[in-house]
Scaffold this active site. Structure first.
Site, mmCIF file in Angstrom:
data_model
loop_
_atom_site.group_PDB
_atom_site.id
_atom_site.type_symbol
_atom_site.label_atom_id
_atom_site.label_comp_id
_atom_site.label_asym_id
_atom_site.label_seq_id
_atom_site.Cartn_x
_atom_site.Cartn_y
_atom_site.Cartn_z
ATOM 1 N N LYS A 187 0.819 -1.218 0.000
ATOM 2 C CA LYS A 187 0.000 0.000 0.000
ATOM 3 C C LYS A 187 0.850 1.264 0.000
ATOM 4 C CE LYS A 187 -3.556 -2.687 0.874
ATOM 5 N NZ LYS A 187 -4.810 -2.794 0.166
HETATM 6 C C1 LIG Z 1 -0.956 -7.822 2.340
HETATM 7 C C2 LIG Z 1 -2.088 -7.727 1.359
HETATM 8 N N1 LIG Z 1 -2.116 -8.566 0.331
HETATM 9 C C3 LIG Z 1 -3.118 -8.539 -0.555
HETATM 10 C C4 LIG Z 1 -4.170 -7.648 -0.434
HETATM 11 C C5 LIG Z 1 -5.237 -7.642 -1.467
HETATM 12 O O1 LIG Z 1 -5.042 -6.585 -2.379
HETATM 13 P P1 LIG Z 1 -6.268 -5.967 -3.162
HETATM 14 O O2 LIG Z 1 -7.236 -5.508 -2.142
HETATM 15 O O3 LIG Z 1 -5.685 -4.857 -3.948
HETATM 16 O O4 LIG Z 1 -6.830 -7.064 -3.990
HETATM 17 C C6 LIG Z 1 -4.172 -6.752 0.629
HETATM 18 C C7 LIG Z 1 -5.250 -5.740 0.834
HETATM 19 O O5 LIG Z 1 -5.597 -4.984 0.025
HETATM 20 C C8 LIG Z 1 -3.101 -6.770 1.536
HETATM 21 O O6 LIG Z 1 -3.043 -5.888 2.529
HETATM 22 N N1 LIG Z 2 -6.723 -5.256 2.221
HETATM 23 C C1 LIG Z 2 -7.021 -3.891 2.312
HETATM 24 C C2 LIG Z 2 -8.469 -3.602 2.179
HETATM 25 C C3 LIG Z 2 -8.687 -2.254 1.579
HETATM 26 O O1 LIG Z 2 -8.221 -2.282 0.275
HETATM 27 P P1 LIG Z 2 -7.928 -1.036 -0.624
HETATM 28 O O2 LIG Z 2 -6.795 -1.478 -1.480
HETATM 29 O O3 LIG Z 2 -9.171 -0.761 -1.366
HETATM 30 O O4 LIG Z 2 -7.552 0.128 0.228
HETATM 31 C C4 LIG Z 2 -6.413 -3.317 3.583
HETATM 32 O O5 LIG Z 2 -5.360 -3.783 3.939
HETATM 33 O O6 LIG Z 2 -6.939 -2.439 4.204
#
Ligand SMILES: Cc1ncc(COP(=O)(O)O)c(C=O)c1O
Ligand SMILES: N[C@@H](CCOP(=O)(O)O)C(=O)O
Length: 463
Positions: A112
Site C-alpha cells: 500500500k
Molecule cells: C498484504 C495484502 N495482500 C493482498 C491484499 C489484497 O489486495 P487488493 O485488495 O488490492 O486485492 C491486501 C489488501 O488490500 C493486503 O493488505
Molecule cells: N486489504 C485492504 C483492504 C482495503 O483495500 P484497498 O486497497 O481498497 O484500500 C487493507 O489492507 O486495508
C-alpha cells in the site's frame, strides 16, 4: 485525460479533481476515458530506468497537465525516497521461472505504501493555496489503514478517519495505525467485518447530507490515483524479466481487486502480460466469479490472511465496466441488483472478456505449505498473503516467468509465519518499539449513525 464514472451519471473529472474526489457521486468508480498506450520501444526503454523514472514514464499519460514532468518527478523521488531498498520494489528469484516482487519496503511494510506515499503528496500539492479541508474516510482490513495514516499524519488541510474491523486485524497492523497520535488521525474500530466498514465508507460518499457537509476524499483503491501508482511496478518487474520481447505472468493475492486490476491496466497499456492469476483465500467470491461467472457473496471467514478477508471487491466493478463495453447505465443496473440481492451473474461478454485472468482459491493447508516451500527451497520467509499467491503460482503451468506479488513484510504476521516455518520474523527497526508505544482508538457499533456522528463531531465542515 478525463475520468469517467463506471455508473455513467457523475461528471467527468480531470486528474486533480479525480484524486481529490475519491468515489464518484453516482456511486461508481472513476476510470480514465481511454487507456493510454506505450509503444514497444517505449517499454523496452524502461529497462534502464530507475524506479522513479519508470513511475514518471508510466504515470505521465494519466496525470496530464495537472503536474509538470518536473513536479511529478520530484513527488515520486520524495515518495520512493522513503523506501528502505534502493530498487524500491526488488525482484527475488525463487526457482527457474518463479520470482517474488517485494512490494513491502515502504514505511509501513506493505504494498500500500507504493501508492499511498505518493497520494499523500498529491493531496498536499493539490490542496496548496486552497481553503478546502479534506475529510478522508477509509476502511481497512489492516494494511491500507497504516499506510494511509503514515502518508497523511500531521499534514495540513486533511483529517483522516480510518475504520477497521475490531479484533480482525493482526496486532502489528492495529498498532501501526493506533499508535500514530497526530491530531488529524482518527482510528475507529467498528463492530463488524471489513465489508461492513467498506460499505459504511461508500454510504458516506452517497449520502447527500453527509457528503454535502464535508469535503470527503478516499485513500482506498476506489481512488483512481491509488491504482495508477500500482501500475508502475508491473512495468518495472516485467522489463527486468525481458518484456516487451518476453511475456510475464503475475500471481496476485487478491481482496479488493485493486492490485490485480493495476496489472490489467498495465496490459491495456501494451505490457505483454501472459496471465494475471487472481489468488484468493477461502473468501473466494472472485475465484468463483472468474472461473464460473458467479459473483455471489458468502459470509466473511476470518483467516490468517486478514487483509484478504473480503467478499465485496470494490475494483471488480471497474473490470466489469471495461469488459461490458463501458456501458455505465447497464453496469449501474447490474451493480444495484448485486447490492440488493448479494449475487449476480457476469454477462457472457464480461466472463469471456476476462480471459487474461486465471483464478485460484488457496486454503490454510496450501498456504502453509507455500510458506514452508519458500523457506526451505528458496530461503525466503514470506508473509501469509504472499503465500496464497505463491501457492496459486506453483499450481499454474507456465512457459513464461511467473512473478508473485509479495504484498506484505512477514513481520506483520509473525504468529502465522512462525506456525508455518518455525521462524519468528523480527520487527524491522522502523517499528522495533511498536509494542511499547501508546495506542489511541475508539470502538463504535458498525452503524451509519454511530460512525457519522463521531466523524461529524470532529471533522472540519466545507467552507
Ligand atoms: C498484504 C495484502 N495482500 C493482498 C491484499 C489484497 O489486495 P487488493 O485488495 O488490492 O486485492 C491486501 C489488501 O488490500 C493486503 O493488505
Ligand atoms: N486489504 C485492504 C483492504 C482495503 O483495500 P484497498 O486497497 O481498497 O484500500 C487493507 O489492507 O486495508
Amino acid at each position: 485525460m478525463r475520468y469517467v464514472s463506471t455508473r455513467g451519471a457523475a461528471p467527468a473529472l480531470d486528474f486533480r479533481d479525480v484524486t481529490l474526489a475519491g468515489l464518484a457521486s453516482d456511486g461508481g468508480l472513476y476510470l480514465p476515458d481511454h487507456w493510454p498506450s506505450l509503444s514497444r520501444e517505449a517499454i523496452a526503454g524502461l529497462a534502464n530506468l530507475s524506479y522513479v523514472d519508470t513511475a514518471v514514464a508510466v504515470m505521465t499519460p494519466f496525470v496530464g497537465d495537472a503536474l509538470t514532468p518536473g513536479e511529478l518527478k520530484a513527488l515520486c523521488a520524495q515518495a520512493y525516497g522513503r523506501f528502505s531498498h534502493a530498487a524500491v520494489t526488488p525482484l527475488v528469484q525463487l526457482d527457474h521461472d518463479r520470482w517474488l516482487l517485494e512490494l513491502f519496503h515502504g514505511p509501513t511494510l506493505a504494498f500500500k505504501d507504493v501508492a499511498l506515499q505518493l497520494l499523500g503528496l498529491l493531496f498536499e500539492r493539490f490542496l496548496a493555496g486552497s481553503d478546502r479541508h479534506l475529510t478522508v474516510v477509509g476502511a481497512t482490513s489492516g494494511d491500507t489503514g497504516s499506510a494511509a495514516i503514515d502518508a497523511l499524519a500531521g499534514r495540513a488541510g486533511v483529517d483522516i478517519f480510518m475504520l477497521h474491523p475490531a479484533g480482525r486485524v493482526s496486532d502489528v497492523q492495529r498498532r501501526q495505525m493506533t499508535t500514530v497520535l497526530a491530531p488529524n488521525v482518527h482510528n475507529i474500530a467498528i463492530e463488524g467485518d471489513f465489508d461492513a466498514a467498506q460499505a459504511l465508507v461508500k454510504r458516506m460518499f452517497n449520502d447527500p447530507g453527509f457528503a454535502g457537509r464535508f469535503a470527503l476524499s478516499a485513500v482506498n483503491s476506489i481512488n483512481w490515483a491509488r491504482l495508477m501508482a500500482q501500475v508502475v511496478y508491473y512495468f518495472y518487474a516485467a522489463v527486468r524479466l525481458g518484456a516487451p520481447e518476453r511475456s510475464v505472468a503475475f500471481s496476485v493475492p487478491t481482496g479488493n481487486f485493486g492490485d490485480v486490476f493495476a496489472g490489467y491496466v498495465a496490459a491495456q497499456m501494451g505490457l505483454p502480460v501472459a496471465k494475471l492469476i487472481v489468488a484468493t483465500n477461502v473468501n473466494d467470491i472472485l475465484h468463483r466469479a472468474i472461473s464460473a461467472g458467479d459473483y455471489s457473496k458468502g459470509i466473511v471467514q476470518q483467516t490468517p490472511t486478514p487483509s484478504m478477508d473480503i467478499q465485496v471487491s470494490s475494483n471488480f466493478e471497474r473490470l466489469l465496466y471495461d469488459l461490458g463495453a463501458r456501458d455505465g447505465g447497464a453496469l449501474a443496473a447490474q451493480m444495484q441488483g448485486f447490492e440488493s440481492s448479494g449475487a449476480m451473474r457476469l454477462t457472457d461478454s464480461q466472463h469471456k472478456g476476462a480471459a487474461l485472468f486465471a483464478s485460484d482459491r488457496v486454503d490454510l493447508d496450501d498456504m502453509t505449505l507455500a510458506m514452508r516451500w519458500a523457506y526451505e527451497h528458496a530461503g525466503q520467509v514470506i508473509d501469509p498473503h504472499t503465500a496464497i499467491a505463491l501457492a496459486a503460482a506453483r499450481r499454474h503451468a507456465s512457459d513464461v516467468p511467473v512473478v508473485t506479488l509479495a504484498t506484505a513484510h512477514p513481520a506483520k504476521f509473525r504468529d502465522a509465519v512462525e506456525r508455518a516455518t518455525g521462524q519468528r520474523p523480527a520487527l524491522p527497526g522502523r517499528i522495533g518499539d511498536l509494542f511499547e508505544r501508546e495506542e489511541r482508538f475508539v470502538t463504535l457499533p458498525g452503524t451509519f449513525e454511530a460512525v457519522t456522528d463521531y466523524i461529524a463531531a470532529r471533522a472540519v465542515p466545507r467552507a
